[in-house]
Scaffold this active site. Sequence first.
Site, PDB file in Angstrom:
ATOM      1  N   GLU A 124       7.225   6.743   9.017  1.00 16.17           N
ATOM      2  CA  GLU A 124       6.001   5.789   9.126  1.00 16.17           C
ATOM      3  C   GLU A 124       6.099   4.883  10.489  1.00 16.17           C
ATOM      4  O   GLU A 124       7.081   4.990  10.641  1.00 16.17           O
ATOM      5  CB  GLU A 124       6.080   4.684   7.518  1.00 16.17           C
ATOM      6  N   ALA A 140      -4.815  -5.315  10.516  1.00 14.35           N
ATOM      7  CA  ALA A 140      -5.645  -6.491   9.945  1.00 14.35           C
ATOM      8  C   ALA A 140      -6.762  -6.739  10.947  1.00 14.35           C
ATOM      9  O   ALA A 140      -7.630  -7.540  10.717  1.00 14.35           O
ATOM     10  CB  ALA A 140      -4.931  -7.894   9.855  1.00 14.35           C
ATOM     11  N   GLY A 191      -3.541  -4.652   0.694  1.00 16.76           N
ATOM     12  CA  GLY A 191      -3.141  -5.365   1.900  1.00 16.76           C
ATOM     13  C   GLY A 191      -2.951  -6.883   1.935  1.00 16.76           C
ATOM     14  O   GLY A 191      -3.318  -7.352   0.389  1.00 16.76           O
ATOM     15  N   ALA A 235      -5.556  -2.487  -5.064  1.00 15.00           N
ATOM     16  CA  ALA A 235      -5.528  -1.515  -5.079  1.00 15.00           C
ATOM     17  C   ALA A 235      -5.751  -0.573  -5.859  1.00 15.00           C
ATOM     18  O   ALA A 235      -6.541   1.016  -5.414  1.00 15.00           O
ATOM     19  CB  ALA A 235      -3.664  -0.688  -4.716  1.00 15.00           C
ATOM     20  N   HIS A 259       6.630  -6.121  -6.948  1.00 17.67           N
ATOM     21  CA  HIS A 259       5.922  -7.607  -5.801  1.00 17.67           C
ATOM     22  C   HIS A 259       5.478  -8.472  -5.604  1.00 17.67           C
ATOM     23  O   HIS A 259       6.412  -9.159  -6.579  1.00 17.67           O
ATOM     24  CB  HIS A 259       4.118  -6.996  -5.709  1.00 17.67           C
ATOM     25  N   LYS A 306      -1.959   2.224 -11.311  1.00 19.18           N
ATOM     26  CA  LYS A 306      -2.760   2.598 -10.323  1.00 19.18           C
ATOM     27  C   LYS A 306      -3.474   4.280  -9.701  1.00 19.18           C
ATOM     28  O   LYS A 306      -3.459   5.367  -9.524  1.00 19.18           O
ATOM     29  CB  LYS A 306      -1.884   2.373  -8.400  1.00 19.18           C
TER      30      LYS A 306
HETATM   31  C1  LIG Z   1       4.535   1.619   1.279  1.00 18.29           C
HETATM   32  C2  LIG Z   1       3.776   0.929   1.823  1.00 18.29           C
HETATM   33  C3  LIG Z   1       2.298   0.767   2.685  1.00 18.29           C
HETATM   34  C4  LIG Z   1       1.959  -0.149   3.395  1.00 18.29           C
HETATM   35  N1  LIG Z   1       1.201  -0.059   4.060  1.00 18.29           N
HETATM   36  C5  LIG Z   1       0.850  -1.217   4.788  1.00 18.29           C
HETATM   37  C6  LIG Z   1      -0.775  -1.284   5.517  1.00 18.29           C
HETATM   38  O1  LIG Z   1      -0.819   0.157   6.013  1.00 18.29           O
HETATM   39  N2  LIG Z   1      -1.453  -2.489   5.899  1.00 18.29           N
HETATM   40  C7  LIG Z   1      -1.367  -3.554   5.435  1.00 18.29           C
HETATM   41  O2  LIG Z   1      -2.125  -4.624   5.772  1.00 18.29           O
HETATM   42  N3  LIG Z   1      -0.413  -3.792   4.700  1.00 18.29           N
HETATM   43  C8  LIG Z   1       0.754  -2.675   3.735  1.00 18.29           C
HETATM   44  N4  LIG Z   1       0.975  -2.717   2.853  1.00 18.29           N
HETATM   45  C9  LIG Z   1       1.924  -3.858   2.575  1.00 18.29           C
HETATM   46  C10 LIG Z   1       0.692  -4.317   0.838  1.00 18.29           C
HETATM   47  O3  LIG Z   1       0.048  -4.516   1.750  1.00 18.29           O
HETATM   48  C11 LIG Z   1       1.447  -5.434   0.227  1.00 18.29           C
HETATM   49  O4  LIG Z   1       2.349  -5.560   0.245  1.00 18.29           O
HETATM   50  C12 LIG Z   1       0.390  -5.989  -0.714  1.00 18.29           C
HETATM   51  O5  LIG Z   1       1.151  -7.217  -0.855  1.00 18.29           O
HETATM   52  C13 LIG Z   1       0.342  -5.351  -2.545  1.00 18.29           C
HETATM   53  O6  LIG Z   1      -0.580  -3.965  -1.863  1.00 18.29           O
HETATM   54  P1  LIG Z   1      -0.648  -2.935  -2.980  1.00 18.29           P
HETATM   55  O7  LIG Z   1      -1.724  -2.094  -2.453  1.00 18.29           O
HETATM   56  O8  LIG Z   1       0.596  -3.080  -4.055  1.00 18.29           O
HETATM   57  O9  LIG Z   1      -1.336  -3.967  -3.922  1.00 18.29           O
HETATM   58  P2  LIG Z   1      -2.582  -4.177  -5.867  1.00 18.29           P
HETATM   59  O10 LIG Z   1      -1.532  -2.905  -6.262  1.00 18.29           O
HETATM   60  O11 LIG Z   1      -3.130  -4.080  -5.608  1.00 18.29           O
HETATM   61  O12 LIG Z   1      -1.114  -5.631  -6.049  1.00 18.29           O
HETATM   62  C14 LIG Z   1      -1.065  -6.739  -5.631  1.00 18.29           C
HETATM   63  C15 LIG Z   1      -0.600  -7.789  -6.408  1.00 18.29           C
HETATM   64  O13 LIG Z   1      -2.013  -8.206  -7.351  1.00 18.29           O
HETATM   65  C16 LIG Z   1      -1.176  -7.612  -8.556  1.00 18.29           C
HETATM   66  N5  LIG Z   1      -2.530  -6.779  -9.560  1.00 18.29           N
HETATM   67  C17 LIG Z   1      -2.641  -5.621  -9.554  1.00 18.29           C
HETATM   68  N6  LIG Z   1      -3.309  -5.134  -9.837  1.00 18.29           N
HETATM   69  C18 LIG Z   1      -3.650  -6.257 -10.887  1.00 18.29           C
HETATM   70  C19 LIG Z   1      -4.926  -6.680 -12.048  1.00 18.29           C
HETATM   71  N7  LIG Z   1      -5.542  -5.240 -12.695  1.00 18.29           N
HETATM   72  N8  LIG Z   1      -4.245  -7.818 -12.723  1.00 18.29           N
HETATM   73  C20 LIG Z   1      -3.624  -8.531 -12.381  1.00 18.29           C
HETATM   74  N9  LIG Z   1      -3.068  -8.309 -11.195  1.00 18.29           N
HETATM   75  C21 LIG Z   1      -3.474  -7.240 -10.550  1.00 18.29           C
HETATM   76  C22 LIG Z   1      -0.014  -7.527  -8.617  1.00 18.29           C
HETATM   77  O14 LIG Z   1       0.809  -6.904  -9.243  1.00 18.29           O
HETATM   78  C23 LIG Z   1       0.156  -7.815  -7.229  1.00 18.29           C
HETATM   79  O15 LIG Z   1       1.052  -8.734  -7.486  1.00 18.29           O
HETATM   80  C24 LIG Z   1       2.367  -1.617   2.743  1.00 18.29           C
HETATM   81  C25 LIG Z   1       3.093  -1.754   1.508  1.00 18.29           C
HETATM   82  C26 LIG Z   1       3.911  -0.222   1.017  1.00 18.29           C
HETATM   83  C27 LIG Z   1       5.295  -0.797  -0.581  1.00 18.29           C
END
Ligand SMILES: Cc1cc2nc3c(=O)[nH]c(=O)nc-3n(C[C@H](O)[C@H](O)[C@H](O)COP(=O)(O)OP(=O)(O)OC[C@H]3O[C@@H](n4cnc5c(N)ncnc54)[C@H](O)[C@@H]3O)c2cc1C
Length: 312
Positions: A39, A73, A130, A150, A174, A190
């Site tokens: 990455e 960002a 994000g 997401a 998370h 997801k």
């Molecule tokens: C491999 C990897 C790559 C990454 N790359 C980037 C990047 O390129 N740019 C960047 O800015 N960040 C990046 N991140 C960080 C990431 O964006 C953050 O960790 C963010 O806080 C969570 O993203 P997520 O996609 O897991 O979100 P989600 O899956 O949406 O989860 C976020 C939060 O919402 C909760 N949640 C999700 N769905 C629901 C629902 N339906 N109802 C209630 N609660 C819910 C989850 O439990 C979690 O607490 C990366 C993280 C990882 C592990």
Amino acid sequence: MDIDAGRGVPVLKLVRMAHKQAPRIGDLIRAGERSFSFEFFPPRDEAGEEQLWQAIRELEPYRPTFVSVTYGAGGSTRDTTVRITGRIAAETSLTPMAHLTCVSHTREQLEAVLDSYAAVGIGNVMVLRGDPEAGPRAPWTPTDGGLTYAQELVELTRGRGDFSIGVAAFPEGHPSAASLDRDADVLVAKARAGAEFAVTQMFFRASDYFALVERVRARGCDLPILPGIMPILNLASIRRQSELIGTDVPPEIVARIAAHDGDPAAMRAEGITIAAELCDELLAGGAPGLHFYTLNRSKATREIFAALNMSV
Ligand SMILES: Cc1cc2nc3c(=O)[nH]c(=O)nc-3n(C[C@H](O)[C@H](O)[C@H](O)COP(=O)(O)OP(=O)(O)OC[C@H]3O[C@@H](n4cnc5c(N)ncnc54)[C@H](O)[C@@H]3O)c2cc1C
């Protein structure tokens, strides 16, 4: 490539570009060969860009399954993600994956970025919510006209083109998930929305990874989950990681690193050994591969490969 600066979104003019058909990462992982991936992040200046390309060229001979470029960002780093990922697709033998987040984007803007990816031959997208612009610990507020989770962006991406979709997973949960079970429910949701594989946040205990895999399998979901690896090379990075992304650095690891305080070379070597031990345990326990957070440098990753007796 042409960036539509007026809309603040990286948009490619849909010129016909000669690019090879990108392999789908989901298919490559399911084909059963161990996946190794690297990455990178979008550099902020010319010196950073040179460093990135040096790392890419040094890691290319390892023939990784894919390489990924994160999504920042702010506007200019976002344009850079599109540009760098497109260049990797066009000029190297590597299969690139571009990241995309919901931060500060409307649904239409997200669609435009996905179209930009498709136009430069990027068929693999890591789909994320994000973090808030104020930092990972700040409360999350969705953008007007944008998406909240997401999972929604997985759905949007799936409907926009033939992308192979990756998502984030969290061996320690998370930081804002209500519980480890709720966290696993989100990952499975997801997958059911169309994600083909997941990559984890960095972590230090193999048992946390295996417990996550078990929670997901217990929900009837066979999503491949690639463990994310980042070696700790100095004490400052231990503090940064735990403060910034909430990864718990176990006291025994802090002690092993701290034992070399004052000897940076020995400290670095210990960090590489610790990471290689983790990789060994993960692969021996059935992890489908390893995903390395390179920080745009190749040296630590090459050292871990050497420690694992894996050569070019
Ligand atoms: C491999 C990897 C790559 C990454 N790359 C980037 C990047 O390129 N740019 C960047 O800015 N960040 C990046 N991140 C960080 C990431 O964006 C953050 O960790 C963010 O806080 C969570 O993203 P997520 O996609 O897991 O979100 P989600 O899956 O949406 O989860 C976020 C939060 O919402 C909760 N949640 C999700 N769905 C629901 C629902 N339906 N109802 C209630 N609660 C819910 C989850 O439990 C979690 O607490 C990366 C993280 C990882 C592990």
